[in-house]
Design a protein around this motif. Structure first.
Motif, PDB file in Angstrom:
ATOM      1  N   ARG A  58       0.817  -1.220   0.000  1.00  0.00           N
ATOM      2  CA  ARG A  58       0.000   0.000   0.000  1.00  0.00           C
ATOM      3  C   ARG A  58       0.845   1.263   0.000  1.00  0.00           C
ATOM      4  N   GLN A  59       2.144   1.092   0.000  1.00  0.00           N
ATOM      5  CA  GLN A  59       3.090   2.202   0.012  1.00  0.00           C
ATOM      6  C   GLN A  59       2.855   3.127   1.201  1.00  0.00           C
ATOM      7  N   GLU A  60       2.612   2.515   2.349  1.00  0.00           N
ATOM      8  CA  GLU A  60       2.440   3.261   3.587  1.00  0.00           C
ATOM      9  C   GLU A  60       3.768   3.288   4.341  1.00  0.00           C
ATOM     10  N   ILE A  61       3.948   4.325   5.133  1.00  0.00           N
ATOM     11  CA  ILE A  61       5.127   4.387   5.986  1.00  0.00           C
ATOM     12  C   ILE A  61       4.732   3.939   7.392  1.00  0.00           C
ATOM     13  N   LEU A  62       5.733   3.619   8.202  1.00  0.00           N
ATOM     14  CA  LEU A  62       5.472   3.131   9.555  1.00  0.00           C
ATOM     15  C   LEU A  62       4.539   4.073  10.317  1.00  0.00           C
ATOM     16  N   GLY A  63       4.770   5.366  10.175  1.00  0.00           N
ATOM     17  CA  GLY A  63       3.975   6.354  10.892  1.00  0.00           C
ATOM     18  C   GLY A  63       2.503   6.323  10.528  1.00  0.00           C
ATOM     19  N   ASP A  64       2.195   5.998   9.279  1.00  0.00           N
ATOM     20  CA  ASP A  64       0.793   5.919   8.846  1.00  0.00           C
ATOM     21  C   ASP A  64       0.038   4.857   9.638  1.00  0.00           C
ATOM     22  N   VAL A  65       0.625   3.699   9.740  1.00  0.00           N
ATOM     23  CA  VAL A  65      -0.049   2.583  10.398  1.00  0.00           C
ATOM     24  C   VAL A  65      -0.013   2.762  11.917  1.00  0.00           C
ATOM     25  N   ALA A  66       1.065   3.316  12.426  1.00  0.00           N
ATOM     26  CA  ALA A  66       1.140   3.594  13.860  1.00  0.00           C
ATOM     27  C   ALA A  66       0.011   4.537  14.278  1.00  0.00           C
ATOM     28  N   LYS A  67      -0.218   5.558  13.474  1.00  0.00           N
ATOM     29  CA  LYS A  67      -1.286   6.518  13.761  1.00  0.00           C
ATOM     30  C   LYS A  67      -2.654   5.827  13.725  1.00  0.00           C
ATOM     31  N   LEU A  68      -2.870   4.970  12.743  1.00  0.00           N
ATOM     32  CA  LEU A  68      -4.120   4.217  12.635  1.00  0.00           C
ATOM     33  C   LEU A  68      -4.382   3.410  13.911  1.00  0.00           C
ATOM     34  N   THR A 120       6.642   1.251  18.621  1.00  0.00           N
ATOM     35  CA  THR A 120       5.777   0.120  18.968  1.00  0.00           C
ATOM     36  C   THR A 120       5.311  -0.585  17.708  1.00  0.00           C
ATOM     37  N   TYR A 121       4.879   0.202  16.713  1.00  0.00           N
ATOM     38  CA  TYR A 121       4.455  -0.428  15.467  1.00  0.00           C
ATOM     39  C   TYR A 121       5.618  -1.177  14.814  1.00  0.00           C
ATOM     40  N   ALA A 122       6.796  -0.579  14.812  1.00  0.00           N
ATOM     41  CA  ALA A 122       7.969  -1.236  14.211  1.00  0.00           C
ATOM     42  C   ALA A 122       8.228  -2.584  14.877  1.00  0.00           C
ATOM     43  N   SER A 123       7.967  -2.669  16.179  1.00  0.00           N
ATOM     44  CA  SER A 123       8.177  -3.944  16.870  1.00  0.00           C
ATOM     45  C   SER A 123       7.168  -4.997  16.403  1.00  0.00           C
ATOM     46  N   TYR A 124       5.997  -4.565  15.927  1.00  0.00           N
ATOM     47  CA  TYR A 124       5.026  -5.513  15.366  1.00  0.00           C
ATOM     48  C   TYR A 124       5.558  -6.124  14.073  1.00  0.00           C
ATOM     49  N   GLU A 125       6.342  -5.378  13.344  1.00  0.00           N
ATOM     50  CA  GLU A 125       6.949  -5.921  12.122  1.00  0.00           C
ATOM     51  C   GLU A 125       8.199  -6.733  12.450  1.00  0.00           C
ATOM     52  N   GLY A 126       8.553  -6.748  13.717  1.00  0.00           N
ATOM     53  CA  GLY A 126       9.688  -7.534  14.186  1.00  0.00           C
ATOM     54  C   GLY A 126       9.219  -8.795  14.876  1.00  0.00           C
ATOM     55  N   VAL A 127       9.289  -8.772  16.219  1.00  0.00           N
ATOM     56  CA  VAL A 127       8.993  -9.986  16.980  1.00  0.00           C
ATOM     57  C   VAL A 127       7.739  -9.898  17.843  1.00  0.00           C
ATOM     58  N   ARG A 128       7.208  -8.725  18.019  1.00  0.00           N
ATOM     59  CA  ARG A 128       6.061  -8.539  18.920  1.00  0.00           C
ATOM     60  C   ARG A 128       4.749  -8.641  18.150  1.00  0.00           C
ATOM     61  N   GLU A 129       3.695  -9.111  18.832  1.00  0.00           N
ATOM     62  CA  GLU A 129       2.372  -9.159  18.217  1.00  0.00           C
ATOM     63  C   GLU A 129       1.455  -8.174  18.926  1.00  0.00           C
ATOM     64  N   PRO A 130       0.550  -7.544  18.197  1.00  0.00           N
ATOM     65  CA  PRO A 130      -0.347  -6.559  18.800  1.00  0.00           C
ATOM     66  C   PRO A 130      -1.457  -7.228  19.605  1.00  0.00           C
ATOM     67  N   SER A 131      -2.194  -6.392  20.325  1.00  0.00           N
ATOM     68  CA  SER A 131      -3.360  -6.895  21.048  1.00  0.00           C
ATOM     69  C   SER A 131      -4.389  -7.397  20.041  1.00  0.00           C
ATOM     70  N   TYR A 132      -5.345  -8.142  20.552  1.00  0.00           N
ATOM     71  CA  TYR A 132      -6.413  -8.672  19.698  1.00  0.00           C
ATOM     72  C   TYR A 132      -7.157  -7.530  18.989  1.00  0.00           C
TER      73      TYR A 132
END
Length: 70
Positions: A15-25, A32-44
């Protein structure tokens, strides 16, 4: 199977989004969002928001299915 972080990164890049776009969403910091693309999983709740945003199933995001749609 691909990991959650790998799939999330691919969907964001498609979608050609940057990390900040999805973090804001999600209402989280960029780090924190970058860690989701690493090893961490978000809440349900955040997992559901991501699945709706990218129009995929939560099973796809979690690597339980290779099909984006049911």
């Amino acid at each position: 199977m691909e990991s959650f972080g790998t799939r999330l990164r691919q969907l964001r890049q498609e979608r050609q989004e940057i990390l900040g776009d999805v973090a804001k969403l999600l209402g989280v910091s960029i780090s924190t969002y970058a860690s989701y693309e690493g090893v961490r999983e978000p809440s349900y709740e955040r997992l559901q928001v991501l699945a709706q945003h990218y129009n995929v199933t939560t099973d796809y995001l979690l690597g339980l299915s290779k099909h984006r749609q049911p």
